[in-house]
Scaffold this motif. Structure first.
Motif, PDB file in Angstrom:
ATOM      1  N   ALA A   5     -17.233   8.954  16.385  1.00  0.00           N
ATOM      2  CA  ALA A   5     -16.721   8.459  17.735  1.00  0.00           C
ATOM      3  C   ALA A   5     -18.061   8.319  18.615  1.00  0.00           C
ATOM      4  CB  ALA A   5     -16.100   9.701  18.284  1.00  0.00           C
ATOM      5  N   GLY A   6     -18.002   7.159  19.241  1.00  0.00           N
ATOM      6  CA  GLY A   6     -18.951   6.825  20.290  1.00  0.00           C
ATOM      7  C   GLY A   6     -19.216   5.370  20.717  1.00  0.00           C
ATOM      8  N   GLU A   7     -20.500   4.916  21.309  1.00  0.00           N
ATOM      9  CA  GLU A   7     -20.589   3.540  21.612  1.00  0.00           C
ATOM     10  C   GLU A   7     -21.024   2.697  20.468  1.00  0.00           C
ATOM     11  OE1 GLU A   7     -24.628   5.496  21.962  1.00  0.00           O
ATOM     12  OE2 GLU A   7     -22.680   6.013  22.439  1.00  0.00           O
ATOM     13  N   ASP A 105     -17.321  -0.199  26.474  1.00  0.00           N
ATOM     14  CA  ASP A 105     -17.036   1.118  25.745  1.00  0.00           C
ATOM     15  C   ASP A 105     -16.993   2.321  26.765  1.00  0.00           C
ATOM     16  OD1 ASP A 105     -19.695   0.316  26.491  1.00  0.00           O
ATOM     17  OD2 ASP A 105     -20.477   2.081  25.572  1.00  0.00           O
ATOM     18  N   ARG A 106     -17.138   1.865  28.147  1.00  0.00           N
ATOM     19  CA  ARG A 106     -16.935   3.030  28.947  1.00  0.00           C
ATOM     20  C   ARG A 106     -15.458   3.547  29.176  1.00  0.00           C
ATOM     21  NH1 ARG A 106     -21.604   3.050  33.997  1.00  0.00           N
ATOM     22  NH2 ARG A 106     -20.420   4.921  34.302  1.00  0.00           N
ATOM     23  N   LEU A 107     -14.829   2.429  29.036  1.00  0.00           N
ATOM     24  CA  LEU A 107     -13.185   2.732  29.278  1.00  0.00           C
ATOM     25  C   LEU A 107     -12.516   3.336  27.977  1.00  0.00           C
ATOM     26  CD1 LEU A 107     -12.682  -0.371  31.325  1.00  0.00           C
ATOM     27  CD2 LEU A 107     -13.063   2.031  32.115  1.00  0.00           C
ATOM     28  N   ALA A 110      -9.003   8.907  24.667  1.00  0.00           N
ATOM     29  CA  ALA A 110      -8.877   9.678  23.502  1.00  0.00           C
ATOM     30  C   ALA A 110      -7.682   9.229  22.870  1.00  0.00           C
ATOM     31  CB  ALA A 110      -8.840  10.858  24.005  1.00  0.00           C
ATOM     32  N   PRO A 111      -7.631   9.188  21.427  1.00  0.00           N
ATOM     33  CA  PRO A 111      -6.582   8.804  20.792  1.00  0.00           C
ATOM     34  C   PRO A 111      -5.634   9.789  20.534  1.00  0.00           C
ATOM     35  CG  PRO A 111      -8.386   9.115  19.283  1.00  0.00           C
ATOM     36  CD  PRO A 111      -9.017   9.233  20.730  1.00  0.00           C
ATOM     37  N   SER A 112      -4.456   9.605  20.478  1.00  0.00           N
ATOM     38  CA  SER A 112      -3.391  10.644  20.205  1.00  0.00           C
ATOM     39  C   SER A 112      -3.518  11.482  18.689  1.00  0.00           C
ATOM     40  CB  SER A 112      -2.075  10.093  20.349  1.00  0.00           C
ATOM     41  OG  SER A 112      -1.583   8.949  19.291  1.00  0.00           O
ATOM     42  N   GLU A 131     -19.128   8.052  32.204  1.00  0.00           N
ATOM     43  CA  GLU A 131     -17.724   8.174  32.476  1.00  0.00           C
ATOM     44  C   GLU A 131     -16.885   6.877  32.782  1.00  0.00           C
ATOM     45  OE1 GLU A 131     -16.128  10.770  32.080  1.00  0.00           O
ATOM     46  OE2 GLU A 131     -17.266  12.528  32.457  1.00  0.00           O
ATOM     47  N   PRO A 132     -15.559   6.712  32.698  1.00  0.00           N
ATOM     48  CA  PRO A 132     -14.722   7.871  32.239  1.00  0.00           C
ATOM     49  C   PRO A 132     -14.469   8.240  30.898  1.00  0.00           C
ATOM     50  CG  PRO A 132     -13.597   5.807  32.665  1.00  0.00           C
ATOM     51  CD  PRO A 132     -14.882   5.394  33.030  1.00  0.00           C
ATOM     52  N   GLY A 133     -15.420   7.415  30.093  1.00  0.00           N
ATOM     53  CA  GLY A 133     -14.980   7.413  28.535  1.00  0.00           C
ATOM     54  C   GLY A 133     -15.712   8.807  28.158  1.00  0.00           C
TER      55      GLY A 133
END
Length: 302
Positions: A5-7, A105-107, A110-112, A131-133
């Motif tokens: 998980a990340g950019e 990627d900043r937006l 979080a997945p369900s 932020e906000p990511g």
């Protein structure tokens, strides 16, 4: 399945000296490189991020697909792709300046749920700063840990992106109860402050500190310390070396069915030495060629 998980971003790498040297675009981003390295090593992997619909974003996803990385969890946006301008020193070390305002990627949200069969989730680098990511990735880290999923963290500090160093250091400490494996470079450890013993007391089952060509050392919650030297290689650059270590550690732990805190403690001297040696060999291959080009399994196992 190991989820990263990340950019994902584009590295602009100078092809000569001086401020106006031509820049070659290369696919990159710490988490992105980790996902590619996992795929090349043969681990089932998925990428969880937010990627632009622009041409750079399409190229980023194409490489993941070609490497066998699942991209079903990737969110998309019309915003542009983040750019990182690299500067490579005479010793091959890389420094970066970033163009991040208003990028896709900043937006990230979080997945369900994580992909079916997820055994571990890896986090790190810019995605935990911007932020906000950043708050969304933090939410994912905490929720995964709460469900008993193995979590790995590589802070991979980019000081120029961190407006308040003390606030970030405090936030880093707040993540540690949700981290199973903490990996960081010697330079990052100095910037963050603290010791492996202090970090272990806060939650992780193991801490791995990399020392470039001098190898790496693992510290475990039961007091174990295990070190291996670096693999000697003609260094072209170090881009992606730490990300390759992340992938190699996760790949090796998965192969040993050791993606739990208790299993990390049970590896013992031989297990840790083998695992760290594998990671050192993988990183050496990456350093031997330009850009973030992690090895395939046969290049390390052989």
């Amino acid at each position: 399945m190991i989820v990263v998980a990340g950019e994902a971003l584009i590295d602009l790498v100078p092809q000569g000296t001086g401020a106006l040297a031509a820049l070659q675009p290369a696919l990159g981003g710490g988490p992105y490189n980790t996902a590619v390295a996992l795929g090349r090593l043969g681990s089932p992997a998925a990428f969880c991020s937010r990627v632009s619909y622009d041409a750079f974003g399409e190229a980023l996803l194409d490489r993941l697909r070609e490497t066998g990385v699942d991209v079903a969890s990737v969110q998309r946006g019309t915003e542009p792709t983040t750019l990182a301008v690299a500067t490579v020193g005479e010793d091959g070390s890389a420094a970066y300046s970033f163009y991040v305002d208003g990028t896709a990627d900043r937006l990230f949200q979080a997945p369900s749920a994580l992909p079916p069969g997820t055994r571990a989730v890896s986090f790190g680098t810019c995605s935990l700063v911007l932020e906000p990511g950043a708050s969304a990735y933090e939410e994912l880290m905490r929720s995964a840990a709460a469900r008993g999923v193995f979590t790995a963290l590589d802070p991979n500090i980019r000081a120029g992106l961190i407006p308040d160093a003390d606030a970030y250091r405090a936030r880093f400490k707040s993540w540690l109860p949700s981290v199973t494996l903490l990996k960081l470079s010697e330079e990052d450890a100095r910037w963050l402050g603290g010791t492996p013993e202090e970090w272990l007391a806060a939650g992780p089952a193991a801490v791995v500190i990399t020392r470039g060509g001098d190898g790496m050392t693992a510290f475990t919650a039961d007091g174990g310390t295990y070190a291996v030297p670096g693999e000697r290689v003609d260094v072209v650059d170090t881009i992606g070396a730490g990300d390759t270590v992340n992938a190699a550690l996760l790949h090796g732990l998965a192969a040993r069915d050791a993606l739990t805190g208790p299993a990390l403690a049970a590896l013992g001297p031989d297990g840790w030495t083998d695992l760290l040696g594998f990671a050192a060999r993988a990183a050496a291959v990456t350093c031997s060629r330009a850009g973030a080009e992690p090895p395939y399994a046969h290049e390390v196992d052989g």
